[in-house]
Scaffold this motif. Sequence first.
Motif, PDB file in Angstrom:
ATOM      1  N   GLU A  70       0.853  -1.193   0.000  1.00  0.00           N
ATOM      2  CA  GLU A  70       0.000   0.000   0.000  1.00  0.00           C
ATOM      3  C   GLU A  70       0.888   1.241   0.000  1.00  0.00           C
ATOM      4  O   GLU A  70       1.596   1.504   0.971  1.00  0.00           O
ATOM      5  CB  GLU A  70      -0.910  -0.010   1.228  1.00  0.00           C
ATOM      6  CG  GLU A  70      -1.924   1.123   1.256  1.00  0.00           C
ATOM      7  CD  GLU A  70      -2.901   0.997   2.412  1.00  0.00           C
ATOM      8  OE1 GLU A  70      -3.063   1.990   3.158  1.00  0.00           O
ATOM      9  OE2 GLU A  70      -3.489  -0.100   2.580  1.00  0.00           O
ATOM     10  N   ASN A  71       0.861   1.993  -1.079  1.00  0.00           N
ATOM     11  CA  ASN A  71       1.676   3.201  -1.189  1.00  0.00           C
ATOM     12  C   ASN A  71       1.003   4.363  -0.477  1.00  0.00           C
ATOM     13  O   ASN A  71      -0.132   4.724  -0.802  1.00  0.00           O
ATOM     14  CB  ASN A  71       1.911   3.558  -2.654  1.00  0.00           C
ATOM     15  CG  ASN A  71       2.685   2.488  -3.394  1.00  0.00           C
ATOM     16  OD1 ASN A  71       2.107   1.563  -3.942  1.00  0.00           O
ATOM     17  ND2 ASN A  71       3.995   2.603  -3.403  1.00  0.00           N
ATOM     18  N   ARG A  72       1.674   4.901   0.511  1.00  0.00           N
ATOM     19  CA  ARG A  72       1.235   6.116   1.212  1.00  0.00           C
ATOM     20  C   ARG A  72       2.320   7.167   0.996  1.00  0.00           C
ATOM     21  O   ARG A  72       3.083   7.483   1.893  1.00  0.00           O
ATOM     22  CB  ARG A  72       1.018   5.838   2.690  1.00  0.00           C
ATOM     23  CG  ARG A  72      -0.135   4.895   3.006  1.00  0.00           C
ATOM     24  CD  ARG A  72      -1.478   5.546   2.716  1.00  0.00           C
ATOM     25  NE  ARG A  72      -2.581   4.739   3.211  1.00  0.00           N
ATOM     26  CZ  ARG A  72      -3.152   4.900   4.402  1.00  0.00           C
ATOM     27  NH1 ARG A  72      -2.726   5.848   5.232  1.00  0.00           N
ATOM     28  NH2 ARG A  72      -4.155   4.137   4.774  1.00  0.00           N
ATOM     29  N   GLN A  78       6.704  10.297   5.732  1.00  0.00           N
ATOM     30  CA  GLN A  78       6.028  10.735   6.952  1.00  0.00           C
ATOM     31  C   GLN A  78       4.568  10.303   6.968  1.00  0.00           C
ATOM     32  O   GLN A  78       4.037   9.901   8.012  1.00  0.00           O
ATOM     33  CB  GLN A  78       6.133  12.259   7.076  1.00  0.00           C
ATOM     34  CG  GLN A  78       5.791  12.804   8.454  1.00  0.00           C
ATOM     35  CD  GLN A  78       6.169  14.276   8.581  1.00  0.00           C
ATOM     36  OE1 GLN A  78       6.848  14.827   7.727  1.00  0.00           O
ATOM     37  NE2 GLN A  78       5.752  14.908   9.649  1.00  0.00           N
ATOM     38  N   ILE A  79       3.902  10.344   5.821  1.00  0.00           N
ATOM     39  CA  ILE A  79       2.485   9.959   5.746  1.00  0.00           C
ATOM     40  C   ILE A  79       2.335   8.475   6.066  1.00  0.00           C
ATOM     41  O   ILE A  79       1.427   8.065   6.801  1.00  0.00           O
ATOM     42  CB  ILE A  79       1.913  10.305   4.364  1.00  0.00           C
ATOM     43  CG1 ILE A  79       1.867  11.837   4.192  1.00  0.00           C
ATOM     44  CG2 ILE A  79       0.521   9.711   4.171  1.00  0.00           C
ATOM     45  CD1 ILE A  79       1.474  12.286   2.806  1.00  0.00           C
ATOM     46  N   ALA A  80       3.214   7.660   5.512  1.00  0.00           N
ATOM     47  CA  ALA A  80       3.168   6.222   5.799  1.00  0.00           C
ATOM     48  C   ALA A  80       3.460   5.949   7.270  1.00  0.00           C
ATOM     49  O   ALA A  80       2.841   5.067   7.883  1.00  0.00           O
ATOM     50  CB  ALA A  80       4.158   5.480   4.911  1.00  0.00           C
ATOM     51  N   ALA A  81       4.389   6.708   7.838  1.00  0.00           N
ATOM     52  CA  ALA A  81       4.715   6.534   9.261  1.00  0.00           C
ATOM     53  C   ALA A  81       3.513   6.864  10.136  1.00  0.00           C
ATOM     54  O   ALA A  81       3.237   6.169  11.120  1.00  0.00           O
ATOM     55  CB  ALA A  81       5.909   7.410   9.632  1.00  0.00           C
ATOM     56  N   HIS A  82       2.787   7.909   9.783  1.00  0.00           N
ATOM     57  CA  HIS A  82       1.577   8.254  10.538  1.00  0.00           C
ATOM     58  C   HIS A  82       0.542   7.139  10.432  1.00  0.00           C
ATOM     59  O   HIS A  82      -0.162   6.826  11.409  1.00  0.00           O
ATOM     60  CB  HIS A  82       0.984   9.554  10.013  1.00  0.00           C
ATOM     61  CG  HIS A  82       1.774  10.767  10.374  1.00  0.00           C
ATOM     62  ND1 HIS A  82       1.473  12.032   9.919  1.00  0.00           N
ATOM     63  CD2 HIS A  82       2.882  10.913  11.148  1.00  0.00           C
ATOM     64  CE1 HIS A  82       2.342  12.900  10.400  1.00  0.00           C
ATOM     65  NE2 HIS A  82       3.201  12.243  11.144  1.00  0.00           N
TER      66      HIS A  82
END
Length: 329
Positions: A70-72, A78-82
């Motif tokens: 899943e690409n964030r 940072q978006i994926a980390a959130h």
Amino acid sequence: MAQPHRFQPLRRLLLAGLFTAAAGLAHAQAPGGTPIRILVGFPPGGGTDAIARVLAEKMKDVLNQPVVVENRAGAGGQIAAHALKAAAPDGTTLFLSHDHSISILPLVTKNAGFDPAADFVPVAGFATFANGLAVAGETPAKSVAEYVAWVKSAKGGKDTIGVPAPGSIPEFLVTLMAKKYQLDLQAAPYRGSAPMMADMLGNQISAGMGSVPDFVENQKAGKIRMVAVIGNKRQAILPDVPTFRELGLAGLEDLPYYGLFAPAGTPPAQLERIGKALQQVVAMPDVHERLTGMGLTVEYQPQAPFANRVKGYTQTWTKIIRDSGFQPK
């Protein structure tokens, strides 16, 4: 007429046992039916995305469980980390990340919105890689010395070098190069390596600083030329490309890592299960060959050694960033 009622307690007991067994079976089968999400903090088409898809393809078979990427994308991961921080700690959400999101972002951002030490738990590491400098096809240089000479003679001592994310190690490498060679080099941050590479292939920028996995395919195709890499030895896939250390720029020997992370509080049994699956996958000859071909050095590390690796790497770059005078933004 009263006789059938004699069997009702027994019937209820049998039915209760059946329901309990069915519930237990459903619970045991639930992990196999619930997909594991591997979050990637960069767009499709980049090196990290490609690595995640190679691993997901094999891990689903080892785990007997769907595994999806899943690409964030955005903000250097940072978006994926959130998204990882907000996920349930049940072993169904993982973050495949290199050093930038875990070690570097919290150092260069005033409020990253997550604390890797408190919000995440390392699952396992599986590879290291090198960052390096590559020049675009129409840039005439074939070495760092030739690039420096070209910038001084043809560009008035100024140039812009693409980097895959703001506040990233590639950006600091640009700064270190500028100081060493007394050039006015400016880093141009992109939202991932894929758009940076597109501009390099279109000769919109003369050079880029990024990871070998991001550059290697176009390097093989002769569309760009890598001229230097970090590390204390040359990369096996790029035996003709010198290290910055060979060129007199020391202090860049600690190689970045790749690993899997989970939300804090994920049960140890789940972490061990996923870590062992990852170990099995990266040991597969075809996977090892594919990852090596992408420019990685495959080095599986279980949870505890990998956690120490991340901690030590973060400490190294804390000092480098502090000594550079960089101010978090």
